[in-house]
Design an enzyme around this catalytic site. Structure first.
Site, PDB file in Angstrom:
ATOM      1  N   SER A  35      22.680  18.915  -1.607  1.00 47.41           N
ATOM      2  CA  SER A  35      21.964  19.394  -2.788  1.00 47.41           C
ATOM      3  C   SER A  35      21.957  20.908  -2.762  1.00 47.41           C
ATOM      4  O   SER A  35      21.779  21.513  -1.701  1.00 47.41           O
ATOM      5  CB  SER A  35      20.534  18.864  -2.769  1.00 47.41           C
ATOM      6  OG  SER A  35      19.871  19.188  -3.961  1.00 47.41           O
ATOM      7  N   HIS A  67      22.537  23.920 -10.442  1.00 51.01           N
ATOM      8  CA  HIS A  67      22.093  22.865  -9.525  1.00 51.01           C
ATOM      9  C   HIS A  67      23.200  21.825  -9.400  1.00 51.01           C
ATOM     10  O   HIS A  67      23.863  21.502 -10.386  1.00 51.01           O
ATOM     11  CB  HIS A  67      20.824  22.202 -10.081  1.00 51.01           C
ATOM     12  CG  HIS A  67      20.522  20.868  -9.470  1.00 51.01           C
ATOM     13  ND1 HIS A  67      20.729  19.672 -10.140  1.00 51.01           N
ATOM     14  CD2 HIS A  67      20.042  20.527  -8.246  1.00 51.01           C
ATOM     15  CE1 HIS A  67      20.381  18.668  -9.355  1.00 51.01           C
ATOM     16  NE2 HIS A  67      19.961  19.150  -8.210  1.00 51.01           N
ATOM     17  N   VAL A 105      24.900  15.474  -4.759  1.00 48.84           N
ATOM     18  CA  VAL A 105      25.585  14.184  -4.602  1.00 48.84           C
ATOM     19  C   VAL A 105      24.925  13.466  -3.429  1.00 48.84           C
ATOM     20  O   VAL A 105      24.596  14.081  -2.420  1.00 48.84           O
ATOM     21  CB  VAL A 105      27.114  14.319  -4.370  1.00 48.84           C
ATOM     22  CG1 VAL A 105      27.839  14.580  -5.678  1.00 48.84           C
ATOM     23  CG2 VAL A 105      27.450  15.409  -3.369  1.00 48.84           C
ATOM     24  N   GLY A 123       8.468  12.008   4.139  1.00 50.25           N
ATOM     25  CA  GLY A 123       8.171  12.900   5.252  1.00 50.25           C
ATOM     26  C   GLY A 123       9.330  13.819   5.536  1.00 50.25           C
ATOM     27  O   GLY A 123       9.571  14.217   6.675  1.00 50.25           O
TER      28      GLY A 123
END
Length: 304
Positions: free
Chosen positions: A94, A108, A111, A260
């Site tokens: 990303s 932006h 994948v 998390g």
């Protein structure tokens, strides 16, 4: 066999991160990416690469992550209840780049691959991704070429994909609380598993490999254009919309926080500076007004 799926995708994504970082650093010409490798306590980890204070890019990040766990997070099971009780692997690349010059669009790209498994049952897997462009002072040529590169990439797999993924992008990158688009779109897809693994994998490879072909020519054309302080202020004001989208609507951000994930890496898409101004209104007939009144409306850019 299914472990091989994960291995193939992970190998491609790590190579993609390397290639994109190299090309973006070359385009900047002044700064390179600093790598921050991290481990996730619940399983997995990643490589976050950050560029700051470049000649072109004020700040940006290109991240690779591979996380796994015994239970799918709520953001993933909300629209797929059959995933309850499965362990999962998720990996992806990303990136978000925030140029300093308001004439160069923010960009932006993402994948990703998910595979969820349960003993004695067939695994559930899917791909997602896309890329989208957020200009502040748009140029028709840039937007048209951006969409043409997206179409070319998807046409190499299936000519039916671009219209579908283009519309999906327009729908996804939309700030419902503002009733406006985040940018001029591109392509977006998720839950891709309706054909063979190899065919689906070829879609994210086509998208990943097309990204720099689509973006870097725009950077080269616009990076040396002059701009005023007023235009810089407007860029920072519009960056506020980017922040709002990422924190309120973006599924990837929510997934990362709910699993998390590493907060610093999840939030590296944030701009270094942004501003809000109460009830700001563009001057009638100005370029700033044209952005929201014309460019931030979904349209078929390849027929303009």
């Amino acid at each position: 066999m299914h472990n091989d799926y994960l291995k193939q995708v992970k190998s491609y994504l790590m190579s993609l991160q390397d290639a994109i970082c190299q090309q973006l650093a070359q385009a900047d010409g002044e700064q390179s990416f600093q790598e921050d490798s991290w481990d996730r306590p619940g399983g997995g980890g990643g490589r976050s690469r950050i560029m700051k204070n470049g000649a072109v890019f004020e700040q940006g990040g290109v991240g690779f992550s591979h996380v796994y766990g015994e239970k799918m997070p709520a953001s993933a099971t909300a629209h797929r209840p059959e995933l309850e009780g499965r362990d999962f692997n998720a990996c992806g690349v990303s990136l978000v780049m925030h140029p300093e010059n308001p004439m160069v669009p923010t960009v932006h790209m993402n994948v990703r691959f998910f595979i969820a498994q349960k003993e004695g049952e067939e695994p559930v897997w899917w791909f997602g991704g896309g890329f989208d462009l957020t200009p502040f002072y748009p140029f028709d040529q840039d937007i048209i070429e951006w969409h043409q590169q997206a179409k070319n990439a998807l046409d190499s797999v299936d000519e039916k994909l671009y219209p579908e993924y283009k519309a999906w992008c327009d729908d996804y990158f939309f700030l419902k609380h503002r009733d406006e688009a985040r940018g001029v779109g591109g392509i977006f897809f998720d839950d891709l598993n309706d054909r063979s693994f190899d065919e689906c994998f070829s879609v994210i490879k086509a998208v990943g490999d097309a990204f720099t072909k689509a973006y870097l020519p725009i950077v080269e054309r616009r990076k040396n254009l002059a701009y005023t302080q007023q235009q810089r202020d407007f860029q920072l004001y519009r960056r506020g919309r980017y922040v709002e989208f990422n924190l309120v609507w973006d599924r990837g951000t929510l997934f990362g926080l709910q699993t998390g994930g590493r907060t610093e890496s999840i939030l590296m898409s944030m701009p270094p500076l942004a501003r809000w101004e109460y009830n700001w209104q563009a001057e009638p007939g100005s370029a700033e007004e044209q952005l929201t009144e014309y460019y931030l409306k979904p349209r078929d850019w390849l027929s303009v």
